[in-house]
Design a protein around this motif. Sequence first.
Motif, PDB file in Angstrom:
ATOM      1  N   ARG A 110      48.499  33.552 -11.541  1.00 41.30           N
ATOM      2  CA  ARG A 110      49.341  32.352 -11.911  1.00 41.30           C
ATOM      3  C   ARG A 110      50.628  33.407 -11.174  1.00 41.30           C
ATOM      4  N   GLU A 111      51.674  32.662 -10.340  1.00 40.64           N
ATOM      5  CA  GLU A 111      52.941  33.278  -9.645  1.00 40.64           C
ATOM      6  C   GLU A 111      53.482  31.969  -9.592  1.00 40.64           C
ATOM      7  N   ASP A 112      54.389  32.254 -10.048  1.00 37.22           N
ATOM      8  CA  ASP A 112      55.975  31.129  -9.556  1.00 37.22           C
ATOM      9  C   ASP A 112      55.747  30.380 -10.124  1.00 37.22           C
ATOM     10  N   GLY A 113      55.347  30.357 -11.487  1.00 39.44           N
ATOM     11  CA  GLY A 113      55.685  28.891 -12.375  1.00 39.44           C
ATOM     12  C   GLY A 113      53.772  28.105 -11.483  1.00 39.44           C
ATOM     13  N   LEU A 114      52.975  28.562 -11.425  1.00 36.42           N
ATOM     14  CA  LEU A 114      51.846  28.026 -10.371  1.00 36.42           C
ATOM     15  C   LEU A 114      50.637  28.819 -10.778  1.00 36.42           C
ATOM     16  N   LEU A 115      49.512  27.526 -11.139  1.00 38.02           N
ATOM     17  CA  LEU A 115      48.306  28.665 -11.175  1.00 38.02           C
ATOM     18  C   LEU A 115      47.416  27.496 -10.544  1.00 38.02           C
ATOM     19  N   MET A 116      46.246  28.611 -10.441  1.00 45.15           N
ATOM     20  CA  MET A 116      45.848  28.039  -9.859  1.00 45.15           C
ATOM     21  C   MET A 116      43.991  28.959 -10.083  1.00 45.15           C
ATOM     22  N   VAL A 117      43.521  27.922 -10.636  1.00 44.93           N
ATOM     23  CA  VAL A 117      41.668  28.181 -10.677  1.00 44.93           C
ATOM     24  C   VAL A 117      40.686  27.309  -9.571  1.00 44.93           C
ATOM     25  N   HIS A 118      39.409  27.366  -9.919  1.00 39.39           N
ATOM     26  CA  HIS A 118      38.809  26.967  -9.021  1.00 39.39           C
ATOM     27  C   HIS A 118      38.387  25.494  -9.254  1.00 39.39           C
ATOM     28  N   ALA A 119      38.295  25.562 -10.523  1.00 39.54           N
ATOM     29  CA  ALA A 119      37.167  23.695 -10.863  1.00 39.54           C
ATOM     30  C   ALA A 119      38.450  23.473 -11.859  1.00 39.54           C
ATOM     31  N   GLY A 120      38.587  24.156 -13.543  1.00 39.17           N
ATOM     32  CA  GLY A 120      39.330  23.584 -13.916  1.00 39.17           C
ATOM     33  C   GLY A 120      39.648  24.740 -15.667  1.00 39.17           C
ATOM     34  N   LEU A 121      40.518  24.489 -16.332  1.00 38.37           N
ATOM     35  CA  LEU A 121      40.459  24.946 -17.420  1.00 38.37           C
ATOM     36  C   LEU A 121      40.151  24.614 -18.654  1.00 38.37           C
ATOM     37  N   LEU A 122      39.637  24.916 -19.912  1.00 39.88           N
ATOM     38  CA  LEU A 122      39.918  23.800 -21.591  1.00 39.88           C
ATOM     39  C   LEU A 122      40.746  23.987 -21.876  1.00 39.88           C
ATOM     40  N   SER A 124      42.365  23.655 -25.161  1.00 42.79           N
ATOM     41  CA  SER A 124      43.041  24.899 -26.049  1.00 42.79           C
ATOM     42  C   SER A 124      43.198  26.047 -25.124  1.00 42.79           C
ATOM     43  N   TRP A 125      43.017  26.306 -24.032  1.00 44.41           N
ATOM     44  CA  TRP A 125      43.069  27.592 -23.160  1.00 44.41           C
ATOM     45  C   TRP A 125      45.347  27.193 -23.246  1.00 44.41           C
ATOM     46  N   THR A 126      45.317  28.414 -22.941  1.00 48.72           N
ATOM     47  CA  THR A 126      47.194  28.368 -22.762  1.00 48.72           C
ATOM     48  C   THR A 126      46.913  28.723 -20.892  1.00 48.72           C
ATOM     49  N   ALA A 127      47.796  28.929 -20.124  1.00 50.50           N
ATOM     50  CA  ALA A 127      48.151  29.936 -19.295  1.00 50.50           C
ATOM     51  C   ALA A 127      47.485  31.729 -19.656  1.00 50.50           C
ATOM     52  N   ALA A 128      48.660  32.008 -20.634  1.00 53.04           N
ATOM     53  CA  ALA A 128      48.631  32.900 -20.754  1.00 53.04           C
ATOM     54  C   ALA A 128      46.884  33.370 -20.527  1.00 53.04           C
ATOM     55  N   ASP A 129      46.147  32.865 -22.166  1.00 54.77           N
ATOM     56  CA  ASP A 129      44.713  32.277 -22.394  1.00 54.77           C
ATOM     57  C   ASP A 129      43.882  32.477 -21.267  1.00 54.77           C
ATOM     58  N   PRO A 207      37.776  13.726 -17.704  1.00 60.18           N
ATOM     59  CA  PRO A 207      38.229  15.122 -17.023  1.00 60.18           C
ATOM     60  C   PRO A 207      39.293  15.778 -17.914  1.00 60.18           C
ATOM     61  N   TRP A 208      39.069  17.450 -17.269  1.00 58.73           N
ATOM     62  CA  TRP A 208      39.321  18.619 -18.256  1.00 58.73           C
ATOM     63  C   TRP A 208      41.062  18.133 -17.923  1.00 58.73           C
ATOM     64  N   PHE A 209      41.405  17.460 -17.013  1.00 57.45           N
ATOM     65  CA  PHE A 209      42.728  17.668 -17.087  1.00 57.45           C
ATOM     66  C   PHE A 209      43.829  16.611 -17.411  1.00 57.45           C
ATOM     67  N   ALA A 210      42.586  15.295 -17.944  1.00 56.27           N
ATOM     68  CA  ALA A 210      43.670  14.459 -18.506  1.00 56.27           C
ATOM     69  C   ALA A 210      43.121  14.209 -20.220  1.00 56.27           C
ATOM     70  N   HIS A 211      42.993  15.204 -20.420  1.00 56.97           N
ATOM     71  CA  HIS A 211      42.902  15.180 -21.901  1.00 56.97           C
ATOM     72  C   HIS A 211      44.760  15.603 -22.854  1.00 56.97           C
ATOM     73  N   ASP A 212      45.169  14.782 -23.430  1.00 55.81           N
ATOM     74  CA  ASP A 212      46.234  14.303 -24.701  1.00 55.81           C
ATOM     75  C   ASP A 212      46.053  16.256 -25.360  1.00 55.81           C
ATOM     76  N   HIS A 213      47.909  16.706 -25.008  1.00 53.29           N
ATOM     77  CA  HIS A 213      47.592  18.016 -25.863  1.00 53.29           C
ATOM     78  C   HIS A 213      46.721  19.265 -25.340  1.00 53.29           C
ATOM     79  N   ARG A 214      46.834  19.308 -23.963  1.00 54.98           N
ATOM     80  CA  ARG A 214      46.031  20.219 -23.006  1.00 54.98           C
ATOM     81  C   ARG A 214      47.278  21.254 -23.164  1.00 54.98           C
ATOM     82  N   ARG A 215      46.744  22.238 -23.538  1.00 58.24           N
ATOM     83  CA  ARG A 215      47.792  22.957 -23.577  1.00 58.24           C
ATOM     84  C   ARG A 215      48.324  23.866 -22.097  1.00 58.24           C
ATOM     85  N   THR A 216      47.348  23.439 -21.308  1.00 60.02           N
ATOM     86  CA  THR A 216      48.527  23.770 -19.799  1.00 60.02           C
ATOM     87  C   THR A 216      49.104  22.710 -19.049  1.00 60.02           C
ATOM     88  N   ALA A 217      49.193  21.754 -20.256  1.00 62.51           N
ATOM     89  CA  ALA A 217      50.008  20.378 -19.641  1.00 62.51           C
ATOM     90  C   ALA A 217      51.293  20.512 -18.810  1.00 62.51           C
TER      91      ALA A 217
END
Length: 275
Positions: A110-122, A124-129, A207-217
Amino acid sequence: MALYAIGDLQGCHDEFVQLLDLVGFSPANDRLWLVGDLVNRGPGSLPILREVKALGDAARVVLGNHDLHLLTVAAGHRAPHRSDTLDDVLRAPDRADLLDWLAARPLVVREDGLLMVHAGLLPSWTAADALGLSGEVEAKLAGSDARRFLGALYGDDPSTWRDDLEGDDRLRAIVNACTRLRFCTADGRMEFGEKRGRAHAPEGFRPWFAHDHRRTASETIVSGHWSTLELDLAPNVMMLDSACLWGGTLTAIRLPDRRVFQVPSRHPVVPKPLV
Ligand SMILES: [Mn+2]
């Protein structure tokens, strides 16, 4: 100065060189983010590792499932697959330097407001998580237990994330989410069988990024891994694996203006199921 994020390389070295040339990448002035899966299946894993490592601080890299596969094969825990193209790395005189460098890459940046991950994030996870969980795996891969841990890395269980997971189960679930995830449920159950596109979501999964209430939305996320999505640029999630390995293209996106640059794959097109 510009930041270029590039999708899964998977050993597509010629296309990588052409793409850097196309965007006019300058290691002195620009920065490069690579979404992981630098190696395997394509013919140029060794020069990619050498060149990206040589970029030093100009390049940020997260680990993908193929990168971890290389580390696991090198540690003697797994036999290479028939379709692997890792022999030149495994036989290289600088193998130890390259593998040590690779093993020190994080799962999440995470840098300059951008987050990078290879596949995905769950969901319930925040960026800090996500950064904290990535740090747990980084610490394990950097420690004296790393070799044993690589042997315990593989498997789909536990399939559901819980904050109170511990030990290898916890780290395996983190690695599976960050490097293999496509579909999951809102409460963190992961599915690894379906590799086709969005329309093929197993019942109850999205898809992991398509959930309502995803905490990294509210985060802008750069990812790869899901080649059957083609280039998928949602407002806040940029899925950059445009299937170079399968005859598609290799994609760079320039940030912050989000201009897209692509070079055609030098591999033949592999027919895919309708997505
Ligand atoms: Mn991958």
